[in-house]
Design a protein around this motif. Structure first.
Motif, short mmCIF file in Angstrom:
data_model
loop_
_atom_site.label_atom_id
_atom_site.label_comp_id
_atom_site.label_asym_id
_atom_site.label_seq_id
_atom_site.Cartn_x
_atom_site.Cartn_y
_atom_site.Cartn_z
N ASP A 199 -18.91 23.49 -15.27
CA ASP A 199 -19.74 22.27 -15.23
C ASP A 199 -20.63 22.27 -13.99
N ALA A 200 -21.26 23.40 -13.78
CA ALA A 200 -22.15 23.53 -12.61
C ALA A 200 -23.33 22.57 -12.70
N GLU A 201 -23.72 22.21 -13.94
CA GLU A 201 -24.84 21.29 -14.12
C GLU A 201 -24.55 19.94 -13.47
N SER A 202 -23.31 19.45 -13.61
CA SER A 202 -22.95 18.17 -13.01
C SER A 202 -23.00 18.25 -11.49
N ALA A 203 -22.46 19.33 -10.94
CA ALA A 203 -22.48 19.51 -9.49
C ALA A 203 -23.91 19.53 -8.98
N ASN A 204 -24.78 20.26 -9.69
CA ASN A 204 -26.18 20.35 -9.27
C ASN A 204 -26.89 19.00 -9.36
N LYS A 205 -26.56 18.22 -10.40
CA LYS A 205 -27.20 16.91 -10.57
C LYS A 205 -26.82 15.98 -9.42
N VAL A 206 -25.54 15.94 -9.09
CA VAL A 206 -25.09 15.07 -8.00
C VAL A 206 -25.70 15.52 -6.68
N GLU A 207 -25.74 16.83 -6.46
CA GLU A 207 -26.34 17.36 -5.23
C GLU A 207 -27.81 16.95 -5.11
N ARG A 208 -28.55 17.11 -6.21
CA ARG A 208 -29.97 16.75 -6.19
C ARG A 208 -30.14 15.25 -5.94
N ALA A 209 -29.29 14.45 -6.55
CA ALA A 209 -29.39 12.99 -6.40
C ALA A 209 -29.13 12.58 -4.95
N VAL A 210 -28.11 13.16 -4.33
CA VAL A 210 -27.77 12.81 -2.95
C VAL A 210 -28.87 13.27 -2.00
N ILE A 211 -29.36 14.49 -2.19
CA ILE A 211 -30.43 15.01 -1.33
C ILE A 211 -31.69 14.16 -1.48
N SER A 212 -32.02 13.78 -2.71
CA SER A 212 -33.19 12.93 -2.95
C SER A 212 -33.01 11.57 -2.28
N THR A 213 -31.81 11.02 -2.35
CA THR A 213 -31.53 9.73 -1.73
C THR A 213 -31.74 9.81 -0.22
N ILE A 214 -31.22 10.86 0.40
CA ILE A 214 -31.36 11.03 1.84
C ILE A 214 -32.83 11.18 2.23
N CYS A 215 -33.55 11.97 1.47
CA CYS A 215 -34.98 12.17 1.77
C CYS A 215 -35.75 10.86 1.64
N ASP A 216 -35.45 10.08 0.58
CA ASP A 216 -36.12 8.79 0.40
C ASP A 216 -35.86 7.87 1.58
N MET A 217 -34.61 7.83 2.03
CA MET A 217 -34.27 6.94 3.14
C MET A 217 -34.96 7.35 4.42
N VAL A 218 -35.01 8.65 4.68
CA VAL A 218 -35.69 9.13 5.88
C VAL A 218 -37.16 8.73 5.85
N LEU A 219 -37.80 8.94 4.70
CA LEU A 219 -39.23 8.62 4.58
C LEU A 219 -39.49 7.12 4.70
N TYR A 220 -38.69 6.31 3.99
CA TYR A 220 -38.91 4.88 4.00
C TYR A 220 -38.63 4.27 5.37
N TYR A 221 -37.54 4.68 5.99
CA TYR A 221 -37.22 4.13 7.31
C TYR A 221 -38.25 4.59 8.34
N TYR A 222 -38.70 5.82 8.22
CA TYR A 222 -39.69 6.33 9.18
C TYR A 222 -41.01 5.58 9.06
N ASN A 223 -41.38 5.25 7.81
CA ASN A 223 -42.67 4.59 7.58
C ASN A 223 -42.56 3.09 7.40
N SER A 224 -41.38 2.53 7.66
CA SER A 224 -41.14 1.11 7.35
C SER A 224 -42.08 0.17 8.08
N SER A 225 -42.54 0.56 9.25
CA SER A 225 -43.41 -0.35 10.01
C SER A 225 -44.78 -0.53 9.36
N THR A 226 -45.13 0.36 8.44
CA THR A 226 -46.45 0.26 7.80
C THR A 226 -46.34 -0.19 6.35
N LEU A 227 -45.11 -0.49 5.87
CA LEU A 227 -44.92 -0.89 4.48
C LEU A 227 -44.92 -2.40 4.35
#
Length: 219
Positions: free
Chosen positions: A186-214
């Motif tokens: 079930d490598a597909e499930s592991a990959n999906k969760v990994e992608r979701a977590v990495i995407s979440t972290i990237c979104d948070m970094v971007l949003y928090y970094y740019n929050s003063s202009t949003l």
């Protein structure tokens, strides 16, 4: 029209349909004409209230099952795991478009669910993936509210940072454990969760970094 969108939102499960409903509610309550909002906001509030009522019992049942290492947690095609997957998918579709962070009463439970998932030996890949994204948007909305409110206190900011850091620590632990949570078949499930977590972290970094202009109306 808002009532029709609400009806569609609960009758359909396709991701694109749910996100389109989120876009519609966002337009009605934020981007549209100011005269629309007083009529549309109560419908969105009712939608959020109904969604909370569906999410809370499903979360409690799955968290109990996770505590018992019940394998049914991983089968999101039926039972309580299916109910949770559907509820969280709707939360994700709404909160990615509209600020419902204060309207959904069970976000603390959703955060606790992620904490449980970081320690559990069995998880549902869809529910955990969407829960991670949903809580990240909740935190981003709340951060924007704190920044937009002139009466925000240091204590409130520190409490928010603590909540954010606990969440990040939990999803990083999930990321480190994905290969152990799913077997080789079930490598597909592991990959999906990994992608979701990495995407979440990237979104948070971007949003928090740019929050003063949003603007506070958009994450």
């Amino acid at each position: 029209l808002a009532e029709q969108v609400k009806d569609i939102f609960f009758k359909h499960s396709d991701k694109r349909v749910l996100e389109a409903c989120g876009d519609a509610f966002n337009y009605f309550t934020n981007d549209g004409f100011e005269a629309i909002k007083p009529f549309a906001q109560p419908v969105l509030d009712a939608t959020v209230s109904e969604l909370s009522a569906k999410l809370s019992p499903a979360l409690k049942k799955i968290r109990t099952a996770m505590g018992k290492s019940d394998p049914s947690v991983a089968d999101e095609s039926e039972g309580h795991a299916f109910e949770l997957r559907m509820a969280v998918s709707r939360v994700r579709a709404l909160i990615s478009k509209c600020n419902i962070a204060s309207g959904v009463d069970v976000f603390s439970e959703l955060s606790q669910f992620i904490g449980d998932a970081s320690r559990s030996v069995v998880i549902g890949r869809e529910s955990v993936s969407m829960a991670c994204s949903s809580v990240s948007f909740m935190l981003i909305w709340r951060a924007l509210e704190l920044m937009d409110n002139e009466s925000t206190t240091v204590e409130q900011v520190n409490a928010h940072i603590t909540e954010r850091d606990t969440f990040v620590a939990n999803i990083l632990h999930i990321l480190r454990r994905t290969q152990d949570l799913f077997d080789d078949s079930d490598a597909e499930s592991a990959n999906k969760v990994e992608r979701a977590v990495i995407s979440t972290i990237c979104d948070m970094v971007l949003y928090y970094y740019n929050s003063s202009t949003l603007p506070s109306s958009h994450p």
